[in-house]
Design a protein around this motif. Structure first.
Motif, PDB file in Angstrom:
ATOM      1  N   ALA A  98      -0.579   1.558   5.905  1.00 12.56           N
ATOM      2  CA  ALA A  98      -0.078   1.227   4.412  1.00 12.56           C
ATOM      3  C   ALA A  98       1.164   0.178   4.698  1.00 12.56           C
ATOM      4  N   TRP A 109       6.812  10.403   3.755  1.00  8.90           N
ATOM      5  CA  TRP A 109       7.294   9.549   5.177  1.00  8.90           C
ATOM      6  C   TRP A 109       7.718   8.183   4.546  1.00  8.90           C
ATOM      7  N   VAL A 138      -0.521   9.564  10.609  1.00  5.31           N
ATOM      8  CA  VAL A 138       0.388   8.353  11.194  1.00  5.31           C
ATOM      9  C   VAL A 138      -0.372   7.090  11.136  1.00  5.31           C
ATOM     10  N   TRP A 166       0.824  -1.359   0.282  1.00  5.22           N
ATOM     11  CA  TRP A 166       0.012  -0.157  -0.137  1.00  5.22           C
ATOM     12  C   TRP A 166       1.086   1.286   0.032  1.00  5.22           C
ATOM     13  N   THR A 182      -2.905   6.074   8.837  1.00  6.78           N
ATOM     14  CA  THR A 182      -2.694   5.776   7.420  1.00  6.78           C
ATOM     15  C   THR A 182      -1.301   5.171   6.938  1.00  6.78           C
ATOM     16  N   PHE A 183      -0.235   5.874   7.542  1.00  2.00           N
ATOM     17  CA  PHE A 183       1.060   5.194   7.068  1.00  2.00           C
ATOM     18  C   PHE A 183       1.258   3.903   7.748  1.00  2.00           C
TER      19      PHE A 183
END
Ligand code: HEM
Lengths: 208, 60
Positions: B45, A98, B39, A39, B41-42
């Motif tokens: 993922a 990020w 954060v 993702w 969502t990160f």
């Protein structure tokens, strides 16, 4: 014309260089290395997709004007689409950056990809700011009068004046969108030229 | 407009923002929520399985 003359033409040289760096199968590939099936790789394209909605809704706002976007339900709707696609754009861009930061995606000669990303980020912040001061409402008046002192303390108020609505609007709808779109184009082309960076434990050949 | 006004009661966007303040840190509640969502969502993922990944491996 002799073949050596043809070889020396700038059109010939440019075509060969471009085709060498970015052959069609690299520009529009049909497969990707297996590590791309995660993702975290979706957020670059999510950023790109939101940018497309931002530009498209911005074009509609430009055609119809402030009376429309402040005064009609349909105008409010397109105005909201513009705002919320910007929110999504920044959200996706931050998760994207990020991800790229923690995989050190500037490895293997990809520093220009990273740097075009950095500059696009800065240009987008400028586009966001000039957008807020171009709303033509009390909110934009408040933001511009607050911001002018910060900008003036940086000594650039004569060149970039938040109180000058005309100048802010031009930055917002001409200069910064052009910068963001051109930089994004370069960014994505660089990703295609270099191929997706392999994870730390993967061999360099796997990236091909 | 019915559901829109109930939306506005749940998420009132037309009054002063709330700010959270610890020492020198000052952040609006909405910015804090967005940061937490980013954060989350990160992390999602990184850890959620990507659809089709397993079948691709089997085909190899
Ligand atoms: C308008 C904003 C941006 C758009 C539309 C965008 C789009 C993309 C896309 C589509 C990819 C390839 C797919 C992927 O790996 O996600 C990519 C890769 C990359 N992006 Fe961005 N990006 C943006 C901003 C940024 C920013 C702010 C940074 C970091 C400062 C950044 C750093 C990178 C790097 C280093 C890669 C290469 C990754 C690799 O080779 O594996 N990008 N970007």
């Amino acid at each position: 014309m002799s073949t050596t003359e043809i070889d020396r033409q700038w059109t010939t040289r440019l075509r060969r260089r471009a085709a060498g760096k970015l052959p069609p199968e690299k520009l529009l590939p049909d497969t990707q290395p297996t590590y791309v099936a995660s993702w975290i790789y979706v957020f670059g394209v999510a950023t790109l997709s939101s940018l497309i909605v931002v530009i498209a809704t911005g074009c509609v706002l430009a055609l119809r004007g402030p009376y429309w976007w402040h005064g009609s339900p349909y105008g409010h709707f397109v105005n909201s689409l513009h705002l919320w696609s910007v929110e999504l754009f920044f959200f996706a861009m931050v998760v994207h950056l990020w991800g790229k930061f923690f995989m050190a995606a500037w490895r293997g000669g990809r520093s220009l990809t990273w740097m075009t990303g950095v500059v696009t980020f800065l240009a987008s912040i400028g586009a966001g700011f000039t957008g807020y001061v171009a709303q033509t409402n009390f909110d934009s008046q408040w933001i511009s009068t607050q911001a002018k002192d910060g900008i003036n303390s940086g000594g650039v108020g004569a060149y970039f004046n938040p109180l000058d609505l005309g100048q802010m609007l031009m930055w917002h709808i001409v200069l910064l969108p052009i910068a963001a779109v051109v930089l994004t184009g370069l960014h994505v082309l660089l990703v295609r030229i270099k191929g997706v960076v392999p994870p730390f434990d993967e061999s360099a050949e796997a990236a091909q | 407009m019915g559901w829109l006004s109930s939306f506005a009661t749940i998420f009132p966007l037309n009054n002063l923002g709330h700010y959270l303040h610890w020492h020198f840190l000052l952040i609006s509640r909405s910015n804090l929520i967005v940061t937490i969502l980013m954060v989350a969502t990160f992390l999602a993922a990184l850890f959620l399985p990507f659809p089709g990944r397993r079948s691709r491996k089997e085909n190899q």
